[in-house]
Design an enzyme around this catalytic site. Structure first.
Site, mmCIF file in Angstrom:
data_model
loop_
_atom_site.group_PDB
_atom_site.id
_atom_site.type_symbol
_atom_site.label_atom_id
_atom_site.label_comp_id
_atom_site.label_asym_id
_atom_site.label_seq_id
_atom_site.Cartn_x
_atom_site.Cartn_y
_atom_site.Cartn_z
ATOM 1 N N SER A 15 0.943 -1.345 0.043
ATOM 2 C CA SER A 15 -0.195 0.010 0.093
ATOM 3 C C SER A 15 0.960 1.128 -0.170
ATOM 4 C CB SER A 15 -1.073 -0.035 1.072
ATOM 5 O OG SER A 15 -0.137 0.105 2.436
ATOM 6 N N ILE A 17 3.112 4.343 -0.173
ATOM 7 C CA ILE A 17 4.235 4.756 -1.220
ATOM 8 C C ILE A 17 4.949 3.502 -1.730
ATOM 9 C CG2 ILE A 17 6.768 5.516 -0.952
ATOM 10 C CD1 ILE A 17 5.871 7.478 1.293
ATOM 11 N N SER A 138 11.976 10.122 6.193
ATOM 12 C CA SER A 138 11.066 11.136 6.390
ATOM 13 C C SER A 138 11.609 12.405 6.994
ATOM 14 C CB SER A 138 10.231 10.483 7.932
ATOM 15 O OG SER A 138 9.221 11.397 8.262
ATOM 16 N N TYR A 151 9.923 7.372 16.453
ATOM 17 C CA TYR A 151 9.902 7.498 15.073
ATOM 18 C C TYR A 151 10.815 8.573 14.470
ATOM 19 C CZ TYR A 151 8.079 8.095 10.388
ATOM 20 O OH TYR A 151 7.823 8.139 8.589
ATOM 21 N N LYS A 155 13.968 7.200 12.249
ATOM 22 C CA LYS A 155 14.446 7.925 10.894
ATOM 23 C C LYS A 155 15.494 8.741 10.962
ATOM 24 C CE LYS A 155 10.801 6.012 8.775
ATOM 25 N NZ LYS A 155 10.817 4.923 7.898
#
Length: 274
Positions: A15, A17, A138, A151, A155
């Site tokens: 799903s 990207i 991100s 997160y 990242k």
């Protein structure tokens, strides 16, 4: 570069990207290896591709099965030209309230899993004379974003690993490395994000709902890979501004983020998670 005939392995391909990347690469003639947890969702993506594809469903943190998956990917067409480490999970919770298990899970999925998959595939790429490794990080991999401490940690870490890997392998082994830093893309990322106790949030954010279409994000990523761009920010408006300020004027970036964070944290502490 042209992607016709290239073998592209995409994790998190069911799903968002990942799916958009599979479609975009296939439209340019690449053969696609699709990985994710749900075979039915991967098959749905495969059914819509214009070129050959191979389904390799697995959980990215099941490290015991990864060597066999790497062998299966390599044996399908003899090599993997491009690895896109896209699988990941986000977060929506205050650091003050977040259970340690949430940090552990997010760092495991978003940082350690792509590192280990890359480590396992790297010798095969070197033996084949080169390749391209892509890390989907991100904007939160450059800027500290409220409600995403785990997160952001993962990242930021992925960017550091990829930058160091590029320094070691680009000139010596013809291994190109690209970090991709998307901002808000219209996917289920916030709906699937973990809450303070580790449950799926179950609802989206308006900033995500109004974000860039995955197909446009994929188009920009392919352009970046084709042009061997080491780091590509794919964002709009304030997200792009903050990402650029982090490099050019970090003090201003921190000030803006602190103002934004104070407002958001106050709402969350008051029980408003919208």
């Amino acid at each position: 570069m042209t992607f016709a005939g290239k073998i592209v392995w995409i994790t998190g391909a069911s799903s968002g990207i990942g799916e958009a990347l599979a479609v975009a690469f296939a439209e340019q003639g690449a053969h696609i290896i699709l990985s994710g947890r749900r075979t039915d969702a991967l098959q749905r993506v495969a059914n819509g591709l214009e070129t050959e594809s191979l389904l390799l469903p697995f959980e990215t943190t099941d490290y015991d099965v990864l060597p066999a998956q790497v062998e299966a990917a390599r044996n399908w067409k003899g090599k993997v030209d491009i690895l896109v480490n896209n699988a990941g999970i986000s977060q929506r919770s205050l650091a003050l309230e977040t259970h340690p298990d949430v940090h552990h899970k997010i760092i495991n999925v978003d940082l350690l899993a792509p590192i280990w998959l890359t480590q396992l595939l790297l010798p095969h790429m070197i033996a084949a004379g080169g390749g391209h490794i892509v890390g989907i990080s991100s904007v939160a991999g450059r800027v500290g974003v409220p409600l995403r401490t785990a997160y952001c940690a993962a990242k930021h870490g992925l960017i550091g690993y990829m930058d160091a890997l590029r320094a070691e392998t680009e000139r010596l082994h013809n291994i190109r490395v690209s970090n991709i830093l998307p901002g808000s893309i219209r996917t289920n990322v916030s709906r699937n994000a973990l809450t303070k106790e580790g449950a799926s949030r179950g609802k989206s954010d308006s900033v995500i709902d109004n974000g860039m279409e995955p197909a446009e994000c994929a188009r920009q990523i392919l352009d970046g890979i084709a042009n061997n761009v080491p780091e590509l920010i794919i964002a709009q408006g304030p997200e792009m501004t903050l990402a650029k300020l982090r490099q050019s004027d970090p003090e201003q970036c921190f000030s803006i983020a602190s103002d934004m964070g104070a407002e958001i944290a106050a709402k969350y502490e008051a029980g408003d998670d919208d």
